[in-house]
Design a protein around this motif. Structure first.
Motif, PDB file in Angstrom:
ATOM      1  N   LEU A  80      58.031  61.961  44.977  1.00 37.93           N
ATOM      2  CA  LEU A  80      56.984  62.379  44.039  1.00 37.93           C
ATOM      3  C   LEU A  80      55.670  62.633  44.788  1.00 37.93           C
ATOM      4  CD1 LEU A  80      56.287  62.998  41.098  1.00 37.93           C
ATOM      5  CD2 LEU A  80      55.442  60.670  40.894  1.00 37.93           C
ATOM      6  N   VAL A  81      55.393  61.801  45.786  1.00 32.93           N
ATOM      7  CA  VAL A  81      54.187  61.999  46.596  1.00 32.93           C
ATOM      8  C   VAL A  81      54.204  63.405  47.204  1.00 32.93           C
ATOM      9  CG1 VAL A  81      53.002  61.290  48.720  1.00 32.93           C
ATOM     10  CG2 VAL A  81      53.854  59.558  47.117  1.00 32.93           C
TER      11      VAL A  81
ATOM     12  N   ALA B 151      55.901  65.986  46.160  1.00 29.50           N
ATOM     13  CA  ALA B 151      55.795  67.000  45.106  1.00 29.50           C
ATOM     14  C   ALA B 151      54.348  67.156  44.654  1.00 29.50           C
ATOM     15  CB  ALA B 151      56.682  66.621  43.927  1.00 29.50           C
ATOM     16  N   GLN B 152      53.659  66.025  44.516  1.00 34.42           N
ATOM     17  CA  GLN B 152      52.266  66.088  44.092  1.00 34.42           C
ATOM     18  C   GLN B 152      51.423  66.805  45.156  1.00 34.42           C
ATOM     19  OE1 GLN B 152      49.950  62.425  43.730  1.00 34.42           O
ATOM     20  NE2 GLN B 152      49.015  63.193  41.856  1.00 34.42           N
ATOM     21  N   PHE B 153      51.723  66.515  46.398  1.00 37.26           N
ATOM     22  CA  PHE B 153      51.001  67.158  47.492  1.00 37.26           C
ATOM     23  C   PHE B 153      51.252  68.673  47.483  1.00 37.26           C
ATOM     24  CE2 PHE B 153      50.768  68.113  52.225  1.00 37.26           C
ATOM     25  CZ  PHE B 153      49.395  68.255  52.214  1.00 37.26           C
ATOM     26  N   SER B 154      52.516  69.054  47.280  1.00 36.93           N
ATOM     27  CA  SER B 154      52.863  70.476  47.208  1.00 36.93           C
ATOM     28  C   SER B 154      52.104  71.166  46.084  1.00 36.93           C
ATOM     29  CB  SER B 154      54.358  70.655  46.928  1.00 36.93           C
ATOM     30  OG  SER B 154      55.084  70.583  48.100  1.00 36.93           O
ATOM     31  N   SER B 155      52.116  70.559  44.912  1.00 37.73           N
ATOM     32  CA  SER B 155      51.414  71.136  43.758  1.00 37.73           C
ATOM     33  C   SER B 155      49.958  71.340  44.106  1.00 37.73           C
ATOM     34  CB  SER B 155      51.489  70.202  42.548  1.00 37.73           C
ATOM     35  OG  SER B 155      52.802  70.089  42.124  1.00 37.73           O
TER      36      SER B 155
ATOM     37  N   PHE C 122      49.240  59.001  43.224  1.00 39.89           N
ATOM     38  CA  PHE C 122      50.500  58.807  43.954  1.00 39.89           C
ATOM     39  C   PHE C 122      50.332  59.167  45.424  1.00 39.89           C
ATOM     40  CE2 PHE C 122      51.563  59.928  39.595  1.00 39.89           C
ATOM     41  CZ  PHE C 122      52.382  58.874  39.249  1.00 39.89           C
ATOM     42  N   PHE C 123      49.670  60.279  45.636  1.00 42.45           N
ATOM     43  CA  PHE C 123      49.512  60.819  46.968  1.00 42.45           C
ATOM     44  C   PHE C 123      48.886  59.805  47.920  1.00 42.45           C
ATOM     45  CE2 PHE C 123      46.824  63.280  49.914  1.00 42.45           C
ATOM     46  CZ  PHE C 123      47.856  63.798  50.651  1.00 42.45           C
TER      47      PHE C 123
ATOM     48  N   GLN D  38      48.940  56.538  47.321  1.00 37.62           N
ATOM     49  CA  GLN D  38      49.654  55.279  47.044  1.00 37.62           C
ATOM     50  C   GLN D  38      48.883  54.357  46.093  1.00 37.62           C
ATOM     51  OE1 GLN D  38      52.730  55.009  48.398  1.00 37.62           O
ATOM     52  NE2 GLN D  38      52.561  56.695  49.817  1.00 37.62           N
TER      53      GLN D  38
ATOM     54  N   ALA E 114      55.472  55.509  41.968  1.00 40.12           N
ATOM     55  CA  ALA E 114      56.509  55.828  40.985  1.00 40.12           C
ATOM     56  C   ALA E 114      57.811  55.160  41.386  1.00 40.12           C
ATOM     57  CB  ALA E 114      56.698  57.332  40.897  1.00 40.12           C
TER      58      ALA E 114
ATOM     59  N   TYR F 290      58.341  65.046  33.907  1.00 34.47           N
ATOM     60  CA  TYR F 290      58.255  66.295  34.664  1.00 34.47           C
ATOM     61  C   TYR F 290      58.589  67.504  33.813  1.00 34.47           C
ATOM     62  CZ  TYR F 290      59.237  62.494  37.913  1.00 34.47           C
ATOM     63  OH  TYR F 290      59.239  61.302  38.565  1.00 34.47           O
TER      64      TYR F 290
ATOM     65  N   PHE G  73      57.715  74.259  38.266  1.00 36.70           N
ATOM     66  CA  PHE G  73      56.777  73.656  39.218  1.00 36.70           C
ATOM     67  C   PHE G  73      55.331  74.002  38.867  1.00 36.70           C
ATOM     68  CE2 PHE G  73      54.517  74.139  43.364  1.00 36.70           C
ATOM     69  CZ  PHE G  73      54.627  72.840  43.828  1.00 36.70           C
TER      70      PHE G  73
ATOM     71  N   TYR H  28      53.247  63.812  34.735  1.00 34.03           N
ATOM     72  CA  TYR H  28      52.960  62.694  35.645  1.00 34.03           C
ATOM     73  C   TYR H  28      51.555  62.780  36.237  1.00 34.03           C
ATOM     74  CZ  TYR H  28      53.668  65.429  39.989  1.00 34.03           C
ATOM     75  OH  TYR H  28      53.543  66.318  41.030  1.00 34.03           O
ATOM     76  N   MET H  29      51.018  63.983  36.268  1.00 38.00           N
ATOM     77  CA  MET H  29      49.673  64.159  36.819  1.00 38.00           C
ATOM     78  C   MET H  29      48.634  63.423  35.974  1.00 38.00           C
ATOM     79  SD  MET H  29      49.409  66.450  39.470  1.00 38.00           S
ATOM     80  CE  MET H  29      50.428  67.681  40.282  1.00 38.00           C
TER      81      MET H  29
ATOM     82  N   LEU I 161      44.640  68.788  38.564  1.00 41.47           N
ATOM     83  CA  LEU I 161      45.024  70.053  39.166  1.00 41.47           C
ATOM     84  C   LEU I 161      44.792  71.214  38.202  1.00 41.47           C
ATOM     85  CD1 LEU I 161      46.317  71.306  41.681  1.00 41.47           C
ATOM     86  CD2 LEU I 161      48.523  71.006  40.575  1.00 41.47           C
TER      87      LEU I 161
END
Lengths: 563, 414
Positions: free
Chosen positions: A521-522, A524-528, B313-314, B316, B320, B344, B348, B354-355, B390
């Motif tokens: 998920l990390v 995926a979030q980074f990609s987004s 999340f990115f 930490q 998840a 989700y 994409f 989740y954001m 985002l």
């Protein structure tokens, strides 16, 4: 749109460029037939690209299906020679867990020996030494000659060799109909998925190697072949958990094979019947993920805390034999149908059933039948002639042994050598071609350009299959835009390359979604964030996705919007 | 060790809160791993560029359309404008020069040639009030030979769409060719370490030699890792105006911003625990009394107030699991969807639920644990729930404004 133009006459048209289709085109071409290979999407887009990548020893089928097991071990030994650059000789283990019946082991080993498979009972302690990832609680272990095979490389090598022997190749051309004349198939009608144009192609013989989709091809000739679409789901882990294939020594069941391949490991599969209509868009359910993970951890406990990169599913092209709902007890055996004798339709052959391991044998059977029908007498040479990439002047030393000593090469060149074998000589590494596009898999600019120019790569998904671009831990997050930029410049359409980039990101996300937790998920979030934030990528302002470049995720969305 | 406030997390929100509190003579400590989402910053800071998929031109006027639990609504629409001004002033005080103001949207050029709406744009990053009102007639896009994280042809396409003539050029510097010998080193931060001193002078000569009649040179944003010194030096040596376009991270502008904020924070007397992380907290009577860190062992750090700025999340700040989203430091209550399939969207590019996940907070950004509010622990930045940073283009804005809001509160409280 419906402009129809006339074209050359072929001896044989092969439908479907999975391993079997590519292998059949190669065999036909090597026997001097004028061949056209047609594929509605990309090479390996079907079941060929959606399996374990296991070089079966045949041991798995030894108890339940002697014939398949014997075929497997023969082809196993053949592929090690002719496709050495696609094969990794890992060896395999069949382990017995405390909950399994150790009595099965004796039956298993005896059946293996009957099929000609070298199966050797070893001390579980030795099994742990050979493969430290295996569950330390095992009570039995058998060593077998399993290995890993890269189905993408294998298929590409067959296509290249077919071309070298004069075959024509058309990807992104869908067969919309079989041309019939007086009860005879005389060719195919094709639609170019990019332009929408249709054209007729004539041939003396049409060979249907379309896997599960062969059911639909047969229907075009009014022929019914009862295909049995059996879905199998797999999980890919973020690194090589194991270096030796680990199987569970019991009757085949869910998630009992763990295969190492390149930089990753794969656990699979499940088996469930799916409606034929769903074969184009397989989705992995949370239940399947849970089963794969639970059973996988029994074989290798460290899977519980290993990152899962993605989940995917393929459809086995089995021919329905009985009403078994699991699809496991029916044979994996090869089915070769001459529709002239079976259905009274001349000029049409279907080759199906079988498995990746027996693709070459299936091709041989189909080509034998084709030659017989066409009155040709050439011998099959595919079992002894090495594939492009595996040719070597040193008669018996496989390329894979030599390459480990080539220390003066850059990382990108070493990686390319692993992927393309002796064909690496055709890749340009000079100047800035050595710059790395995909850091996870060490794919360079030169390799990307080579794939675009020589290996029929028209979009990013094609590039992934040819080079492993985006298959590593970042799942294309960092390399996709770099590759899209090269693609846009090479193909001369930058806007379309951005559309393709969106399509590729959707395809990567589709596989990540079922396992989107932890680091996945990390990522995926980074990609987004990278693509939609930093880069401002927005599919709404870009050209439409060409049908040819659509990912299954997009097909799915389109279906939903139609509903 | 006893502090007025301990801030957990040293990203944009943690540092800005720290700077504001330290400016008010508070004893503040920041505990940070050293890495943060700032290292991946685009070079611009968004406030609000879209609500429910609809672009907004006036961020302040559009606040009322946001959901009730949105962080901006907790701050209060009436205070956003003044806080935005204050946040920008804090950045400026740290030496980070920014263009833009809260009442109007600016457009930043992206590495793929799109014009991304935003609020504040960091000094030197190519931007304009609107693509149709760009000040340049002709631009030259310059890339370094063999550098793949910048897409000059796409940037040129974006310029042409805005009616600006554009041409692309490549510069070959031997020092960068050497860098590529270990292929994966040709990345923004590594290049920035080389582009200084003598190499910078060589680059200036190359740039001046390009000639042509364009007014501006657009370069990948790979210069000036620690301060603005190198970009200023380069501009002084080059005749034409230089503007920078963000590249694939690491973001040199982001690393620089973090470094400048940290230096300013320490200059103000703040304590910066680098390379450490909070392992657990000691709670009593609905308050967080003290925290343990990985490096300090049994020594606890005490404070009157705590701020959690550990990110999404990115970073930490949220983790998840297959069956739940957790806040890993204190086990705080998290706003989330129960079923994992509902987290989700298959597309994409669609809004992802989740954001919006994050820790639950009350109107004063106080978190809760086991359903009970923790009186002296507040959350700021992207760990907050209720926003889609985002899709709204609000991530950095929320980080800044929630930091200012909570810091103001703590200053007036004590």
């Amino acid at each position: 749109m419906d402009k129809t133009e006339s074209t050359p006459h072929y001896d044989v048209i092969v439908i479907g460029a999975g391993a079997t289709g590519a292998g059949t085109a190669r065999d036909c071409a090597m026997r001097g037939l004028k061949v056209l290979l047609v594929e509605r999407f990309d090479f390996t887009a079907g079941a060929t690209g959606r399996n374990h990548g296991l070089l079966h020893s045949g041991a798995r089928y030894a108890v339940t299906d002697h014939e398949s097991a014997a075929e497997c071990i023969r082809e196993n030994m053949t592929l090690r020679k002719i496709a050495s650059h696609c094969v990794e000789e890992t060896g395999g283990l069949f382990v017995t867990l405390p909950d399994d019946d150790l009595g099965y082991q004796a039956t298993f080993v005896e059946s293996c020996h009957k099929a000609g498979i070298n199966a050797e009972i070893i001390d579980p302690k030795d099994a742990l030494r050979i493969e430290p990832a295996v569950n330390p609680d095992i009570i039995g272990a058998v060593k077998v000659p399993d290995g890993a095979v890269d189905p993408f490389r294998l298929t590409t090598a067959n296509v290249i060799d077919a071309k070298r022997h004069g075959a024509d190749i058309l990807t992104y051309h869908e067969v919309t109909g079989l041309n019939m004349s007086q009860g005879r198939v005389t060719g195919v009608t094709l639609r170019d998925q990019r332009t929408g144009a249709t054209r007729r192609m004539d041939a003396d013989l049409v060979i249907n190697t379309a896997g599960i989709w062969g059911h639909g091809i047969c229907a075009m000739a009014g022929i019914k072949v009862n295909m049995f679409p059996a879905k199998g789901a797999l999980l890919i882990f973020g690194h090589r958990v194991n270096n030796v294939v680990i199987n569970r020594c019991r009757k085949p069941a869910d998630a009992d094979i763990l295969v190492p391949g390149d930089t990753i490991s794969l656990i699979g599969t499940t088996s469930s019947r799916v409606p034929y209509e769903e074969c184009d868009n397989m989705e992995v359910t949370p239940q399947e993920v849970d089963i794969l993970l639970r059973e996988g951890c029994q074989i290798a406990p460290s899977l519980a805390y290993t990152r899962i990169l993605r989940a995917y599913a393929g459809v086995r092209p089995l021919v329905a034999a009985d009403n078994d709902p699991s699809g496991r007890s029916i044979s994996r055996g090869i089915v070769c149908l001459d529709h002239a004798t079976r259905d009274g339709v001349e000029g049409f052959i279907t080759i199906t059933g079988g498995k990746l391991m027996t693709y070459r044998l299936m091709a041989e059977w189909a080509t034998d039948l084709a030659c017989k029908k066409l009155g040709r007498t050439a011998e099959c040479r595919t079992a002894t002639t090495r594939l492009p990439g595996s040719e070597t002047t040193d008669s018996d030393a496989p390329v894979s042994h030599g390459k480990r000593h080539i220390i003066e090469l850059g990382a990108d060149q070493k990686a390319a050598l692993g992927r393309h074998g002796t064909m690496t000589a055709d890749i340009e590494f000079a100047d800035s071609n050595d710059a790395l596009v995909c850091e996870c898999e060490e794919v360079s600019v030169g390799e990307i350009r080579y794939a675009i120019r020589e290996l029929h790569a028209h979009n990013l998904v094609n590039l992934r299959r040819r080079t492993r671009l985006g298959m590593g831990t970042c799942q294309g997050c960092l390399c996709a835009c770099r590759a899209a930029s090269i693609l846009g410049n090479e193909l001369g359409d930058r806007r379309q390359a951005l559309t393709d980039l969106c399509s590729f990101l959707n395809e990567r996300w589709k596989g990540m979604l079922p396992v989107a937790w932890g680091q996945t998920l990390v990522e995926a979030q980074f990609s987004s964030w990278l693509y939609q934030g930093v880069c401002g990528l927005d599919p709404k302002v870009l050209p439409a996705v060409r049908k040819a470049d659509r990912t299954s995720a997009e097909c799915d969305q389109m279906q939903q919007s139609v509903k | 060790m006893i502090y007025d406030t301990i801030i957990i997390g040293g990203g944009l929100s943690g540092l800005v809160a720290g700077v504001k509190l330290a400016s008010a003579k508070k004893r503040v400590a920041i505990i940070t791993s050293g890495q943060s989402a700032l290292h991946f910053l685009s070079g611009s800071i968004g406030l609000l560029s879209a609500v429910d998929g609809e672009p907004v031109s006036d961020p302040i006027a559009s606040l009322e359309k946001l959901p009730e639990n949105h962080p901006y609504n907790k701050i209060g629409a009436g205070r956003i404008s003044s806080m935005a001004g204050e946040a920008a002033d804090i950045l400026k005080a740290a030496g980070i020069v920014v263009d833009g103001n809260a009442g109007e949207t600016r457009y930043r050029l992206t590495p793929l040639g799109a014009w991304e709406p935003t609020w504040l744009v960091m000094d030197g990053i190519a931007s304009c009030p609107h693509p149709s009102k760009c000040p340049w007639r002709k631009a030259t896009v310059v890339n370094f030979h063999g550098y793949l994280d910048f897409f000059p042809e796409y940037v040129a396409d974006g310029l042409r769409e805005a009616g600006i003539e554009a041409e692309c050029h490549e510069v070959k510097l031997p020092e960068l060719v050497r860098l590529r010998k270990s292929c994966s080193e040709m990345r923004a931060a590594s290049i920035a370490k080389i582009l200084r001193g003598e190499v910078l002078r060589k680059l200036a000569i190359e740039l001046n030699a390009l000639g042509g009649d364009s007014e501006v040179l657009l370069l990948p944003a790979v210069i000036g890792l620690k301060s603005m010194q190198e970009t200023e030096e380069l501009q002084a040596m080059v005749k034409k105006t230089i503007r920078y376009v963000p590249v694939i991270p690491m973001s040199v502008a982001g690393v620089r911003a973090q470094s400048m904020l940290r230096n300013y924070f320490e200059k103000l007397g703040g304590t910066y625990f680098l390379g450490d992380s909070v392992s657990r907290g000691n709670f009593s009577d609905g308050r967080l009394e003290s925290v343990h860190t990985a490096n300090l062992g049994e020594t606890v750090l005490e404070a009157d107030d705590f701020i959690l700025a550990t990110g999404s999340f990115f970073s930490q700040g949220l983790v998840a699991k297959p069956d739940a989203i957790v806040e890993p430091v204190f086990g705080l209550d998290v706003d989330q969807t129960a079923e994992r399939t509902e987290r989700y969207d298959k597309n994409f590019f669609a809004p992802q639920r989740y954001m919006r996940f994050g820790v639950e907070t009350d109107k004063e950004f106080r978190v809760s644990r086991g359903g009970k509010t923790v009186a002296n622990l507040r959350a700021i930045g992207s760990i907050l729930s209720g926003a889609d940073p985002l899709k709204e283009g609000s991530g950095a804005g929320i980080a800044l404004l929630s930091a200012v809001c909570v810091a103001r509160k703590l200053i007036t409280l004590n």
